[in-house]
Design a protein around this motif. Structure first.
Motif, PDB file in Angstrom:
ATOM      1  N   ARG A  40       0.824  -1.214   0.000  1.00 53.53           N
ATOM      2  CA  ARG A  40       0.000   0.000   0.000  1.00 53.53           C
ATOM      3  C   ARG A  40       0.855   1.259   0.000  1.00 53.53           C
ATOM      4  O   ARG A  40       0.561   2.225  -0.704  1.00 53.53           O
ATOM      5  CB  ARG A  40      -0.919  -0.001   1.227  1.00 53.53           C
ATOM      6  N   THR A  41       1.916   1.261   0.797  1.00 49.53           N
ATOM      7  CA  THR A  41       2.750   2.459   0.948  1.00 49.53           C
ATOM      8  C   THR A  41       3.862   2.545  -0.090  1.00 49.53           C
ATOM      9  O   THR A  41       4.650   3.489  -0.062  1.00 49.53           O
ATOM     10  CB  THR A  41       3.385   2.474   2.346  1.00 49.53           C
ATOM     11  N   CYS A  42       3.920   1.557  -0.996  1.00 48.06           N
ATOM     12  CA  CYS A  42       4.993   1.501  -2.004  1.00 48.06           C
ATOM     13  C   CYS A  42       6.371   1.509  -1.347  1.00 48.06           C
ATOM     14  O   CYS A  42       7.334   2.088  -1.882  1.00 48.06           O
ATOM     15  CB  CYS A  42       4.881   2.662  -2.999  1.00 48.06           C
ATOM     16  N   ALA A  43       6.473   0.868  -0.182  1.00 46.51           N
ATOM     17  CA  ALA A  43       7.760   0.800   0.516  1.00 46.51           C
ATOM     18  C   ALA A  43       8.736  -0.126  -0.195  1.00 46.51           C
ATOM     19  O   ALA A  43       9.919  -0.155   0.146  1.00 46.51           O
ATOM     20  CB  ALA A  43       7.547   0.336   1.958  1.00 46.51           C
ATOM     21  N   TYR A  44       8.245  -0.888  -1.188  1.00 49.45           N
ATOM     22  CA  TYR A  44       9.153  -1.751  -1.950  1.00 49.45           C
ATOM     23  C   TYR A  44       9.988  -0.944  -2.943  1.00 49.45           C
ATOM     24  O   TYR A  44      10.906  -1.472  -3.558  1.00 49.45           O
ATOM     25  CB  TYR A  44       8.370  -2.865  -2.659  1.00 49.45           C
ATOM     26  N   PHE A  45       9.667   0.338  -3.116  1.00 49.37           N
ATOM     27  CA  PHE A  45      10.543   1.254  -3.854  1.00 49.37           C
ATOM     28  C   PHE A  45      11.638   1.715  -2.884  1.00 49.37           C
ATOM     29  O   PHE A  45      11.348   2.395  -1.894  1.00 49.37           O
ATOM     30  CB  PHE A  45       9.765   2.480  -4.345  1.00 49.37           C
ATOM     31  N   ASP A  46      12.874   1.369  -3.160  1.00 47.99           N
ATOM     32  CA  ASP A  46      13.966   1.764  -2.256  1.00 47.99           C
ATOM     33  C   ASP A  46      14.041   3.276  -2.090  1.00 47.99           C
ATOM     34  O   ASP A  46      14.375   3.777  -1.012  1.00 47.99           O
ATOM     35  CB  ASP A  46      15.310   1.247  -2.787  1.00 47.99           C
ATOM     36  N   GLU A  47      13.721   4.014  -3.152  1.00 45.51           N
ATOM     37  CA  GLU A  47      13.831   5.471  -3.089  1.00 45.51           C
ATOM     38  C   GLU A  47      12.774   6.112  -2.188  1.00 45.51           C
ATOM     39  O   GLU A  47      12.832   7.310  -1.920  1.00 45.51           O
ATOM     40  CB  GLU A  47      13.763   6.084  -4.490  1.00 45.51           C
ATOM     41  N   ASN A  48      11.792   5.317  -1.724  1.00 49.85           N
ATOM     42  CA  ASN A  48      10.786   5.854  -0.798  1.00 49.85           C
ATOM     43  C   ASN A  48      11.206   5.720   0.663  1.00 49.85           C
ATOM     44  O   ASN A  48      10.589   6.330   1.537  1.00 49.85           O
ATOM     45  CB  ASN A  48       9.442   5.138  -0.989  1.00 49.85           C
ATOM     46  N   HIS A  49      12.232   4.920   0.940  1.00 50.90           N
ATOM     47  CA  HIS A  49      12.581   4.618   2.331  1.00 50.90           C
ATOM     48  C   HIS A  49      12.938   5.868   3.124  1.00 50.90           C
ATOM     49  O   HIS A  49      12.513   6.027   4.270  1.00 50.90           O
ATOM     50  CB  HIS A  49      13.736   3.610   2.379  1.00 50.90           C
ATOM     51  N   HIS A  50      13.718   6.765   2.525  1.00 50.89           N
ATOM     52  CA  HIS A  50      14.134   7.955   3.277  1.00 50.89           C
ATOM     53  C   HIS A  50      12.951   8.878   3.565  1.00 50.89           C
ATOM     54  O   HIS A  50      12.970   9.646   4.532  1.00 50.89           O
ATOM     55  CB  HIS A  50      15.229   8.714   2.509  1.00 50.89           C
ATOM     56  N   LEU A  51      11.886   8.792   2.735  1.00 44.87           N
ATOM     57  CA  LEU A  51      10.711   9.634   2.966  1.00 44.87           C
ATOM     58  C   LEU A  51       9.968   9.213   4.230  1.00 44.87           C
ATOM     59  O   LEU A  51       9.344  10.040   4.899  1.00 44.87           O
ATOM     60  CB  LEU A  51       9.764   9.561   1.765  1.00 44.87           C
ATOM     61  N   TYR A  52      10.021   7.911   4.541  1.00 46.95           N
ATOM     62  CA  TYR A  52       9.323   7.419   5.726  1.00 46.95           C
ATOM     63  C   TYR A  52      10.152   7.564   6.999  1.00 46.95           C
ATOM     64  O   TYR A  52       9.681   7.238   8.087  1.00 46.95           O
ATOM     65  CB  TYR A  52       8.932   5.950   5.534  1.00 46.95           C
ATOM     66  N   ALA A  53      11.374   8.058   6.877  1.00 43.31           N
ATOM     67  CA  ALA A  53      12.227   8.218   8.057  1.00 43.31           C
ATOM     68  C   ALA A  53      11.752   9.367   8.941  1.00 43.31           C
ATOM     69  O   ALA A  53      11.917   9.340  10.153  1.00 43.31           O
ATOM     70  CB  ALA A  53      13.677   8.448   7.630  1.00 43.31           C
TER      71      ALA A  53
END
Length: 710
Positions: free
Chosen positions: A526-539
Motif C-alpha cells: 500500500r505504501t509503495c515501501a518496496y521502492f527503495d527510493e521511498n525509504h528515506h521519505l518514511y524516516a
C-alpha cells in the motif's frame, strides 16, 4: 520527589538558557507558546536527564522557573521595553516529548494525579474553542500593587493577596490586562488496538486542550497533566481529567508500521520474495478471509481494496481518490457479516457499523448538545467514516434504513464530512474505502427480477460503488459438500485449538504466512515501501506528494483505453450505454492496486486485464439486459434500462393514439394490451409499464381500467 525551585535553576538554569536562546532565534515561539521539547533538550544535554523526572513529577511547579529562564533568554536576545515586558507576561510553556511517562488511557488512575502523562487515543467528542483566562493580572485596589498569576486549576476561582507588607488586601482581577489562550474540551477514547480485550467497552478521558486551533477528529498523541474535579460539593469524590497544551494528530497506523518494516531487512527480503511468487494475490486473498469457502473473485477484490491505488495529486493540491468502494448483495447465510467483521479488525483505522443500530450521524458525524464544562454545550461527534479515515468503513445491512443513505452519499462522493450546526463549521476527513453489504428486499434473490431492482438503493449512491457483487445461494451438491466440510473443520480447529487446515498459517515455497505477515505485506504494498527510493521519505514526516508509485505502462494504458472506447461504441445510435467514465476510473484504480499487490514498479498489461475482467464480471451480474443481450449501465445503477424505456415510450404512443380514437378521450387497458402485443410487449410488461408511468405522472387513470396522458 520534593521540588525546590532554587535548586532546579542552579542545576539546569544555564543549560536551559542556552537551549532556549537557540530555539527563540529559530522562531520556535508561536502564539505566545514556547514548546519545550524535553527529548530534544536531553539529546543536547544528556547529563541533565534528571530534569525529565522533575517535569513528570511536578509539571505545574516547573512551569514558573522555566518561564523565568525563558524571559531572561528573550531579553538577552532582544532587549527589554514596556511592550516586550507586557508580551512576555502572556507567554506559556508547553511540554513536548517527555520520556518514560507513556500510559494507556485505562492506566491513568488517581495514582497519576498532578503528574505529567503521555497517551494516545481517538477523539470521540469535541466542543467549540473558547477563551481561557490563563495568566490573571491581579490589582490591589488599596495600594495599586500589580502581580500576575498562572491559572492551573480551571474549577477554582483564582484568588491572590497583596504582597505589600503594609497592605495584604485581597486583590482583584483586571480582566482587560490579563492574558488569555484558546481552550477546547475533548473526549479521547482508548483505541481498540491498545486494549487488552477488544471486546471490552473502551475507556475514555476528558481533556482540556489549551492553545487549541480547533481539532475535531482523528487519532491524537496527548501530553498533559492529570488533574481532578470535584463531582459533588458535599462529597470528596473527584473526576479525573487531563490538562494539556500539546496535542498532535498521530501518524496513521500504516505509516508507523512501514517505518518498522523498512528497518527490518529480513522482513523486507521475505516480503520481496512473496511478491515474486506466481498467483501471490490469489493465495493471499484466499487466506485473508479463511472462514469463508469460495467466492475467490470477491476475496481478491477485497484484498486489492486494502492495498489501495496510487496516491496522486492535482496541481492545486487536491488528491485523487485512491479507494475502491465495494457492495456485496447476498442471500442469507453467505457470510457477508463475517467478511466485513474480518476486514474491520484487520487494521486499527478500519471500522465496522451495522445500519440496524446506527444513525446517519453515527456513520458520518453528529453535532449534538450535551453537558460540557466549557462552551455552550454543542459538541462534534465523529462517526464511522471519519474514524475510518485512511482505512476501510465496513457498513453492514446497508438497506435497512433508507434515511441513512443520504448521509453516506457525501462521504463516498467527496470523502469529507461537512458539519455546520450550533456555531460549529468544520470539514472532517473521511478518506476511506467502503465495503458495504445488504440482503435483497425479500430476503432472498428473486430470479424473475434484476439484481439492482431488489435492493432499493438510490441511483446516485449506487453509482459510487466501483464493484457490485451479487452472491447467490444456489444449491449444488458438490459445492455444498465442500462448504459443509470447511465449516466443520473450522469448528473442530477452534474447539481443539489446533489451527491447521483452515485457520492455521500456510506455507508458500518455505515461507510461513500468518495473519501478521499478510498485514505487513498489505502495508508494504500500500505504501509503495518496496521502492527503495521511498525509504528515506518514511524516516521523518511523510510528504505523500513525493512518494514514488507505479505508473501506467503504455501497454496497460492502451488496453484500458481500447476497452473503454470499444464498450462506449456499443452504445452508439439507439443502443443502451454500457459503461461511463466511472468504470474507466475504476479500471485504472484496480489496475494500480493489482500492480502494487505484486510489488511491481509499473502497471503492466496483465494488471489492466485483471481489472477489466473484474469489472466485466460485475457488469455481467448487474448490468446485463437479457432482453437486448447487451450491457446497460442504467440497469446496473438502479435506473430503468433502455429496453424498458423504449417499451414505456411505445405504451405512451399507444395511449395517445387510442385516446384520440375513443369517444371519452380515454384508452381502455384491454385495448392497450392488445395493441402492445403487436410490438411483442407482453401483458405483464404492459402492467409494469403502466405502473411506472403512473408513478412518474406521465399518465393517470380517472377510472379503473382506463388511462389518459397527463
Amino acid at each position: 520527589m520534593e521540588f525546590d525551585e532554587e535548586v532546579f535553576l542552579t542545576l539546569y538554569g544555564d543549560k536551559l538558557k542556552k537551549y532556549m536562546k537557540d530555539q527563540i532565534s529559530q522562531k520556535m515561539v508561536k502564539n505566545n507558546v514556547f514548546e519545550f521539547d524535553i527529548g530534544e533538550f536531553l539529546k543536547n544535554y544528556s547529563d541533565s536527564c534528571d530534569i525529565n523526572d522533575q517535569i513528570i513529577e511536578n509539571p505545574k511547579l516547573v512551569e514558573d522557573p522555566l518561564l523565568y529562564v525563558f524571559k531572561e533568554s528573550y531579553i538577552d536576545l532582544f532587549g527589554e521595553d514596556e511592550h516586550v515586558k507586557k508580551e512576555l507576561e502572556k507567554t506559556q510553556i508547553a511540554f513536548k516529548n517527555p520520556l518514560g511517562c507513556d500510559k494507556k488511557i485505562d492506566e491513568i488512575t488517581s495514582s497519576e494525579m498532578n503528574r505529567l502523562v503521555k497517551f494516545e487515543g481517538n477523539i470521540i467528542k469535541a466542543a467549540k474553542v473558547c477563551a481561557l483566562l490563563k495568566k490573571a493580572c491581579f490589582v490591589c485596589r488599596a495600594c495599586g500593587e500589580i502581580s500576575y498569576k498562572t491559572i492551573h486549576d480551571y474549577f477554582e476561582q483564582p484568588r491572590s493577596y497583596c504582597k505589600n507588607q503594609n497592605c495584604r488586601s485581597e486583590m482583584s482581577i483586571d480582566y482587560d490586562s490579563s492574558a488569555y489562550v484558546n481552550i477546547q474540551e475533548l473526549e479521547i477514547q482508548q483505541p481498540i488496538d491498545l486494549m487488552r480485550n477488544p471486546d471490552d467497552p473502551p475507556r475514555s478521558i476528558r481533556v482540556f486542550l489549551e492553545n487549541s486551533d480547533g481539532i475535531y477528529s482523528g487519532r491524537v498523541d496527548v501530553v498533559g497533566t492529570v488533574m481532578k474535579k470535584l463531582t459533588r460539593p458535599n462529597m470528596p469524590v473527584f473526576e479525573i481529567y487531563a490538562k494539556s497544551n500539546h496535542v498532535k494528530l498521530g501518524e496513521s497506523f500504516q505509516k508507523i508500521e512501514v517505518k518498522d518494516i523498512i528497518n527490518n531487512y529480513d522482513l523486507i527480503n521475505t516480503l520481496d520474495e512473496l511478491g515474486k511468487k506466481e498467483n501471490i494475490i490469489d493465495i493471499l486473498s484466499n487466506y485473508l478471509i479463511p472462514q469463508i469457502k469460495g467466492y475467490d473473485l470477491v476475496k481478491k477484490a477485497i484484498f486489492l481494496q486494502q492495498v489501495k491505488a496510487c496516491t496522486k495529486f492535482l496541481p492545486d493540491g487536491s488528491e485523487l481518490r485512491k479507494d475502491s468502494h465495494i457492495l456485496l448483495i447476498t442471500d442469507p447465510g453467505i457470510g457477508k457479516s463475517t467478511m466485513l467483521r474480518k476486514i474491520s479488525r484487520l487494521f486499527p483505522q478500519n471500522s465496522y457499523a451495522s445500519v440496524t443500530t446506527a444513525t446517519g450521524g453515527g456513520l458520518t458525524a453528529n453535532v449534538v448538545r450535551e453537558a460540557t464544562e466549557i462552551g455552550d454545550g454543542w459538541v462534534v461527534k465523529p462517526g464511522v467514516f471519519v474514524r475510518a479515515n485512511e482505512g476501510t468503513a465496513c457498513i453492514d445491512e446497508l438497506t435497512v434504513d433508507k434515511n441513512v443513505m443520504k448521509y453516506i452519499l457525501e462521504a463516498m462522493e467527496s470523502q469529507t464530512i461537512h458539519v455546520n450546526k450550533g456555531g460549529i463549521n468544520v470539514k472532517l476527513p473521511a478518506r476511506c474505502a467502503v465495503l458495504a453489504a445488504c440482503n435483497p428486499k425479500r430476503g432472498r434473490f428473486d430470479r424473475n427480477m434484476g439484481v439492482v431492482e431488489q435492493i432499493g438503493i438510490p441511483a446516485p449512491l449506487l453509482s459510487r460503488f466501483d464493484l457490485i457483487f451479487p452472491l447467490k445461494d444456489s444449491p449444488d451438491r458438490r459445492r455444498d459438500a465442500e462448504i459443509a466440510e470447511h465449516i466443520l473443520d473450522t469448528h473442530v480447529e477452534t474447539a481443539t485449538k489446533n489451527y491447521s487446515k483452515v485457520l492455521g498459517s500456510i506455507k508458500i515455497d518455505g515461507i510461513t504466512v500468518d495473519e501478521n505477515l499478510i498485514k505487513n505485506y498489505i502495508i508494504y504494498a500500500r505504501t509503495c515501501a518496496y521502492f527503495d527510493e521511498n525509504h528515506h521519505l518514511y524516516a521523518g514526516e511523510v510528504d505523500e506528494r513525493k512518494i514514488k508509485s507505479p505508473p501506467l505502462s503504455k501497454g496497460a494504458k492502451k488496453l484500458i483505453r481500447d476497452y473503454y472506447v470499444d464498450m462506449r461504441k456499443l452504445g452508439e445510435g439507439n443502443n443502451p450505454v454500457p459503461v461511463t467514465a466511472r468504470q474507466l476510473e475504476a479500471a485504472i484504480r484496480i489496475s494500480e492496486m493489482h500492480a502494487k499487490a505484486r510489488l511491481s514498479r509499473e502497471v503492466e498489461e496483465k494488471d489492466a486485464k485483471i481489472a477489466i475482467d473484474i469489472i466485466e464480471e460485475c457488469l455481467r451480474q448487474v448490468a446485463y439486459d437479457p432482453e437486448t443481450g447487451k450491457f446497460d449501465i442504467d440497469k446496473g445503477m438502479g435506473e430503468i434500462p433502455k429496453s424498458k424505456v423504449d417499451k414505456m415510450d411505445k405504451i405512451v404512443d399507444i395511449i395517445r393514439e387510442l385516446s384520440v380514437l375513443s369517444s371519452n378521450g380515454l384508452a381502455d387497458e384491454c385495448d392497450i394490451v392488445e395493441k402492445a402485443s403487436e410490438f411483442q410487449i407482453s401483458e405483464k410488461d404492459v402492467s409494469d409499464m403502466l405502473s411506472k408511468l403512473k408513478k412518474s405522472a406521465d399518465v393517470f387513470s380517472p377510472k379503473y381500467g382506463y388511462y389518459r396522458l397527463t
